[in-house]
Design an enzyme around this catalytic site. Structure first.
Site, short mmCIF file in Angstrom:
data_model
loop_
_atom_site.label_atom_id
_atom_site.label_comp_id
_atom_site.label_asym_id
_atom_site.label_seq_id
_atom_site.Cartn_x
_atom_site.Cartn_y
_atom_site.Cartn_z
N GLU A 1 0.83 -1.21 0.00
CA GLU A 1 0.00 0.00 0.00
C GLU A 1 0.86 1.26 0.00
OE1 GLU A 1 -2.22 -1.42 3.46
OE2 GLU A 1 -4.06 -1.34 2.29
N GLY B 1 -13.44 -2.28 2.91
CA GLY B 1 -14.66 -2.79 2.29
C GLY B 1 -15.74 -1.71 2.37
N MET C 1 -9.49 -2.61 9.29
CA MET C 1 -8.99 -3.34 10.45
C MET C 1 -8.02 -2.55 11.34
SD MET C 1 -8.57 -7.07 8.58
CE MET C 1 -8.30 -7.98 10.10
N GLU C 2 -7.84 -1.26 11.09
CA GLU C 2 -6.82 -0.53 11.87
C GLU C 2 -7.21 0.88 12.31
OE1 GLU C 2 -6.03 -1.65 8.66
OE2 GLU C 2 -5.11 -3.54 9.28
N ASP D 1 -13.47 -3.62 -2.10
CA ASP D 1 -14.50 -4.67 -2.17
C ASP D 1 -15.72 -4.17 -1.44
OD1 ASP D 1 -14.43 -5.91 0.81
OD2 ASP D 1 -12.41 -5.35 0.20
N1 ADE Z 1 -9.94 -4.15 4.02
C1 ADE Z 1 -10.32 -4.22 2.73
N2 ADE Z 1 -11.47 -4.88 2.60
C2 ADE Z 1 -11.83 -5.24 3.85
C3 ADE Z 1 -12.93 -5.96 4.37
N3 ADE Z 1 -13.87 -6.45 3.55
N4 ADE Z 1 -12.98 -6.17 5.71
C4 ADE Z 1 -12.02 -5.69 6.52
N5 ADE Z 1 -10.95 -5.01 6.08
C5 ADE Z 1 -10.87 -4.78 4.75
#
Ligand code: ADE
Length: 256
Positions: A13, A79, A198-199, A222
């Site tokens: 990234e 996401g 997630m962070e 996504d």
């Molecule tokens: N980072 C990118 N896509 C994600 C997802 N679907 N869930 C958690 N972290 C992500």
């Protein structure tokens, strides 16, 4: 701008930016590589935090205790949850919440115990500036004047529409969300949430503790559902890391 830390969960990234700092000095701490250098005349520190809230919190604390950074930017993928938040769009967080925090019934669900809140804010001024830089980069892609990325490259990565910038709530938790059922549950609990990653909320909490401003930028890779991106790494290489490079260079006046 004061010394700026640019943090991502994954090495890929940050790749474009790392290549723009050929003279950067490597400092190793807590199992992380911190690259200290200059971009557009500004002092910057680049670091991969690793994945998840604890890794992000550790990295942020080390940055603040040992690298004298005065501003933090987290960048990476997420996401999309909100309606109209599509793959290829950018979400700039105004607030961040840990969706897997649950000390109920002692504290309300999602509240961070003893902080009296379930969300931490990104810095409003920095986030506006970040949002403007994102808008500028997306406009340049549409106009065919962005050095990093073309409309055709975006299309090849499944981004059919003109990407947009959104500002709002971002959720963080120690789970990659990849089922429609879980995405719907998150939307039901947090109808205003735009994205899940997630962070970010961990970094924002540590920045709150230290009284240091932060901003979080996420490229939607996504929809956090059953179709969640298979070619995740390609999307990071071909889209997200290029957005990051172009946006940070725009913010710092570094000319790309
Ligand atoms: N980072 C990118 N896509 C994600 C997802 N679907 N869930 C958690 N972290 C992500």
């Amino acid at each position: 701008m004061n010394r700026l830390a640019i943090v991502s969960a994954m090495e890929s990234e940050l790749r474009g930016l790392r290549d723009s700092l050929p003279q950067a000095q490597l400092v190793r701490r807590a199992g992380r590589d911190f690259w200290v250098g200059e971009l557009g005349g500004h002092e910057v520190v680049l670091v991969r935090s690793l994945i998840g809230k604890v890794a992000a919190a550790t990295t942020t604390a080390v940055l603040l205790e040992h690298f004298n950074v005065q501003v933090l930017l987290f960048t990476g993928v997420a996401g999309g949850l909100g309606q109209g938040v599509r793959i290829g769009d950018i979400v700039v967080a105004d607030q961040l919440l840990q969706h897997d925090m649950d000390a109920s019934p002692i504290f309300p669900r999602f509240e961070v115990p003893l902080y009296g809140t379930d969300r931490f804010g990104a810095d409003a001024v920095l986030s506006r500036r970040l949002g403007s830089a994102c808008e500028g980069v997306l406009a340049a892609i549409e106009a065919g004047t962005c050095a990093e990325l073309s409309r055709a490259q975006l299309q090849a990565c499944g981004v059919a529409q003109a990407p947009r910038v959104h500002h709002g709530l971002v959720l963080s938790g120690d789970r990659f969300v990849s089922t429609t059922a879980e995405a719907q549950a998150l939307q039901a609990d947090h109808p205003e949430a735009l994205a899940v990653e997630m962070e970010g909320a961990a970094l924002a909490q540590v920045c709150h503790d230290f009284g240091v401003p932060c901003a979080v930028m996420r490229t939607i890779s996504d929809r956090a559902d059953d179709t969640a991106h298979v070619d995740f790494n390609r999307f990071i290489d071909d889209v997200a890391s290029r957005y990051t490079h172009a946006v940070v260079c725009a913010m710092l006046g570094a000319g790309g």
